[in-house]
Design a protein around this motif. Sequence first.
Motif, PDB file in Angstrom:
ATOM      1  N   LYS A  23       1.040   3.969  -2.960  1.00  0.00           N
ATOM      2  CA  LYS A  23       0.762   5.367  -2.646  1.00  0.00           C
ATOM      3  C   LYS A  23       1.760   6.208  -2.975  1.00  0.00           C
ATOM      4  CE  LYS A  23      -0.709   8.641   1.030  1.00  0.00           C
ATOM      5  NZ  LYS A  23      -0.802   8.796   2.399  1.00  0.00           N
TER       6      LYS A  23
ATOM      7  N   LYS B 225      -7.816   0.442   0.732  1.00  0.00           N
ATOM      8  CA  LYS B 225      -7.579   0.473   2.157  1.00  0.00           C
ATOM      9  C   LYS B 225      -8.385   0.346   2.945  1.00  0.00           C
ATOM     10  CE  LYS B 225      -5.033   4.249   4.507  1.00  0.00           C
ATOM     11  NZ  LYS B 225      -4.364   5.452   4.314  1.00  0.00           N
TER      12      LYS B 225
ATOM     13  N   TYR C 283      -7.473   2.882  -4.706  1.00  0.00           N
ATOM     14  CA  TYR C 283      -6.442   2.918  -3.477  1.00  0.00           C
ATOM     15  C   TYR C 283      -7.211   2.922  -2.272  1.00  0.00           C
ATOM     16  CZ  TYR C 283      -2.967   4.161   0.000  1.00  0.00           C
ATOM     17  OH  TYR C 283      -2.267   4.245   1.151  1.00  0.00           O
TER      18      TYR C 283
ATOM     19  N   LEU D  83       0.967  -1.225   0.038  1.00  0.00           N
ATOM     20  CA  LEU D  83       0.110   0.054   0.117  1.00  0.00           C
ATOM     21  C   LEU D  83       0.925   1.343  -0.099  1.00  0.00           C
ATOM     22  CD1 LEU D  83      -3.001  -0.784   2.367  1.00  0.00           C
ATOM     23  CD2 LEU D  83      -2.937  -0.415  -0.163  1.00  0.00           C
TER      24      LEU D  83
END
Length: 123
Positions: free
Chosen positions: A91, A117, A113, A87
């Motif tokens: 990002k 998440k 994303y 992750l």
Amino acid sequence: QIKQMENFNIRKITNLAKLTTILLEKHAISLTILRVIDLEDINPLQGVYLRLIFEQLFTTRTAEQLVKMFKTIVEVEKYETFRDNVLLFIKEVLINNPRQSLNLNVKDTKKKYRSIKNLILER
């Protein structure tokens, strides 16, 4: 082959990333295949390899498809560090530093994303 990446030229890295992406999209392999790369200490070629994979996935897959793909690393507790590092990589690379030459829609990438998440936070 992924472990021996530092000996590859850029063409081989690109081809390996394309193959990995196709296999991920067809669910022939899961994201856990990338665990052999230490995401806390990646070299430049590994970074290119991962960038190519995630750019392709985030360009061609819907949020729902990505969530389904990420479930394989969310549901298993021992993948927690790996999942968090993936992750963070996404990002930093796709959202904060997208390549200008790529037709990656940052707004759409952020939405995808956030979906991933949220899947993790719901766990």
